[in-house]
Scaffold this motif. Structure first.
Motif, mmCIF file in Angstrom:
data_model
loop_
_atom_site.group_PDB
_atom_site.id
_atom_site.type_symbol
_atom_site.label_atom_id
_atom_site.label_comp_id
_atom_site.label_asym_id
_atom_site.label_seq_id
_atom_site.Cartn_x
_atom_site.Cartn_y
_atom_site.Cartn_z
ATOM 1 N N PHE A 189 35.684 10.657 -0.625
ATOM 2 C CA PHE A 189 36.943 11.345 -1.351
ATOM 3 C C PHE A 189 36.562 11.762 -2.671
ATOM 4 O O PHE A 189 37.398 12.695 -3.133
ATOM 5 N N MET A 190 35.557 11.213 -3.521
ATOM 6 C CA MET A 190 35.141 11.982 -4.681
ATOM 7 C C MET A 190 34.922 13.430 -4.524
ATOM 8 O O MET A 190 35.127 14.239 -5.330
ATOM 9 N N ILE A 191 33.658 13.666 -3.428
ATOM 10 C CA ILE A 191 33.375 14.747 -3.023
ATOM 11 C C ILE A 191 34.459 15.858 -2.868
ATOM 12 O O ILE A 191 34.367 17.017 -3.421
ATOM 13 N N LEU A 192 35.508 15.381 -2.000
ATOM 14 C CA LEU A 192 36.440 16.311 -1.633
ATOM 15 C C LEU A 192 37.279 16.531 -2.557
ATOM 16 O O LEU A 192 37.813 17.844 -2.952
ATOM 17 N N ALA A 193 37.581 15.535 -3.738
ATOM 18 C CA ALA A 193 38.302 15.892 -4.991
ATOM 19 C C ALA A 193 37.611 16.939 -5.914
ATOM 20 O O ALA A 193 38.427 17.525 -6.545
ATOM 21 N N ILE A 194 36.249 16.693 -6.047
ATOM 22 C CA ILE A 194 35.769 17.734 -6.801
ATOM 23 C C ILE A 194 35.801 19.162 -6.241
ATOM 24 O O ILE A 194 35.833 20.178 -6.952
ATOM 25 N N GLY A 247 30.981 26.157 -4.593
ATOM 26 C CA GLY A 247 29.958 25.901 -5.205
ATOM 27 C C GLY A 247 29.986 24.318 -5.776
ATOM 28 O O GLY A 247 29.085 23.706 -5.530
ATOM 29 N N LEU A 248 31.310 24.103 -5.992
ATOM 30 C CA LEU A 248 31.340 22.632 -6.741
ATOM 31 C C LEU A 248 31.259 21.681 -5.577
ATOM 32 O O LEU A 248 30.878 20.556 -5.525
ATOM 33 N N LEU A 249 31.962 22.091 -4.289
ATOM 34 C CA LEU A 249 31.675 20.814 -3.313
ATOM 35 C C LEU A 249 30.376 20.792 -2.851
ATOM 36 O O LEU A 249 29.789 19.855 -2.539
ATOM 37 N N THR A 250 29.645 21.841 -2.758
ATOM 38 C CA THR A 250 27.852 21.842 -2.368
ATOM 39 C C THR A 250 27.101 21.034 -3.514
ATOM 40 O O THR A 250 26.541 20.120 -3.128
ATOM 41 N N LEU A 263 24.597 15.909 -4.891
ATOM 42 C CA LEU A 263 24.530 14.790 -5.731
ATOM 43 C C LEU A 263 24.796 13.253 -5.210
ATOM 44 O O LEU A 263 23.843 12.313 -5.281
ATOM 45 N N ALA A 264 25.967 13.450 -4.256
ATOM 46 C CA ALA A 264 26.369 12.193 -3.282
ATOM 47 C C ALA A 264 25.042 11.889 -2.449
ATOM 48 O O ALA A 264 25.038 10.622 -2.011
ATOM 49 N N ARG A 265 24.392 12.866 -2.034
ATOM 50 C CA ARG A 265 23.510 12.770 -0.886
ATOM 51 C C ARG A 265 22.220 11.703 -1.291
ATOM 52 O O ARG A 265 21.855 10.860 -0.684
ATOM 53 N N ARG A 266 22.026 11.536 -2.563
ATOM 54 C CA ARG A 266 20.958 10.780 -3.299
ATOM 55 C C ARG A 266 21.487 9.181 -3.165
ATOM 56 O O ARG A 266 20.626 8.325 -3.351
ATOM 57 N N SER A 267 22.715 9.091 -3.125
ATOM 58 C CA SER A 267 23.241 7.670 -2.904
ATOM 59 C C SER A 267 23.352 7.208 -1.446
ATOM 60 O O SER A 267 23.760 6.156 -1.075
#
Length: 320
Positions: free
Chosen positions: A241-246, A303-306, A311-315
């Motif tokens: 949900f953070m990814i979608l919000a960004i 661009g922001l979503l990508t 960054l989230a993929r690292r987690s």
């Protein structure tokens, strides 16, 4: 026989892998029929209208159409970047979006954590119902409620402040620019906090209760259980949900800002990309210019979503 059986199994696997996509589609026809309406809906209302993006690169005329309208390249993008409203529109968009992200995003998580600790089921259901209800009301109704509460003529907030001797005369809250962002963000949180907590409540319900029992036997307090068990368990949902919000960071809102910021005095703090596109494109009929502004916002959002997804993929948690 022991050597023949693997060969038979291998043959079945080969035939299964070589099965045509059309045949697999027919075997799953009941499931595919459920998906097809959604796909058609996206194609008709999301992909086909993308043809209109061509207007951003033309001096579009409704009488000439796409074929005859002259091409102007990046003219409208340059006009937007050089316009006197560019700085204020981008500032308002970013500030309002960041306020909604920083305050509105964690609010449903906190509410879900609090409701999870309530053991009186009747009280819990009443609170859930009260917090869910505003989501199902349109922004027209919500804006009307807020205007009534903050009205200088028998508004509840002004009456309360006067009875507490905090003010000598009613305050017109919706005409004070420095208060608009606070009113807008507070209204958004109040409207969406309950509905946004549903997903987190569902994620918390899936946590193994034995983990809490073991932590309690080890002497962990409720706060430590939340910090060490609940939050890590729902973190994958939070990250998604953070990814979608960004990705929606430049979507500061349209209906809420348009209805609550109706006073022209507030335009310096309420004019965001959505309201700017509406005013320029619809009211002033500058279709090409408005399309260019909207396309600019869409490109930045992708661009922001990508970046957020990378960054989230690292987690270990990402959309793709």
């Amino acid at each position: 026989m022991a050597q023949v059986q693997p060969e038979l199994d291998t043959g079945v696997e080969v035939r299964t892998s070589q099965r045509s996509p059309f045949r697999r589609f027919l075997q799953q026809i009941d499931l595919q029929m459920m998906v097809i309406p959604g796909i058609l809906l996206i194609i008709i209302f999301s992909y086909i209208p993308m043809y209109g993006v061509l207007m951003a690169f033309q001096d579009y005329s409704i009488f000439k159409g796409f074929a005859a309208s002259p091409w102007v390249g990046l003219k409208h993008f340059e006009m937007f970047f050089n316009s006197p409203e560019f700085v204020s529109v981008m500032r308002n968009t970013l500030v309002i979006s960041l306020l909604k992200l920083c305050i509105g995003f964690p609010a449903p998580i906190i509410l879900a954590l609090m409701l999870n600790e309530v053991r009186h089921m009747l009280f819990k259901r009443v609170v859930q119902t009260i917090t869910y209800l505003p989501h199902f009301m349109s922004w027209v109704i919500v804006a009307g409620i807020v205007m009534s509460l903050l009205s200088t003529d028998n508004g509840s907030v002004n009456i309360l402040l006067e009875n507490l001797n905090l003010v000598d005369e009613p305050i017109n809250f919706l005409s004070i620019p420095k208060l608009f962002w606070s009113i807008l963000v507070t209204t958004n949180v109040w409207k969406e906090i309950g509905f946004g907590s549903i997903v987190y409540m569902a994620a918390i319900a899936g946590i193994d209760p034995h983990m809490y029992e073991a932590a309690s036997m080890d002497g962990a307090s409720k706060f430590k259980q939340i910090y060490l068990i609940t939050l890590p368990s729902i973190m994958p949902v939070v990250i998604i949900f953070m990814i979608l919000a960004i990705g929606n960071l430049l979507n500061a809102g349209f209906e809420d800002i348009l209805l609550l910021g109706v006073n022209p005095v507030l335009r310096e703090v309420s004019d965001v990309i959505e309201t700017y596109v509406y005013r320029i494109g619809i009211q002033n009929s500058r279709y090409s210019y408005a399309t260019a502004v909207g396309l600019f916002k869409a490109v930045i959002s992708v661009g922001l979503l990508t970046i957020a997804n990378y960054l989230a993929r690292r987690s270990g948690n990402s959309l793709w």
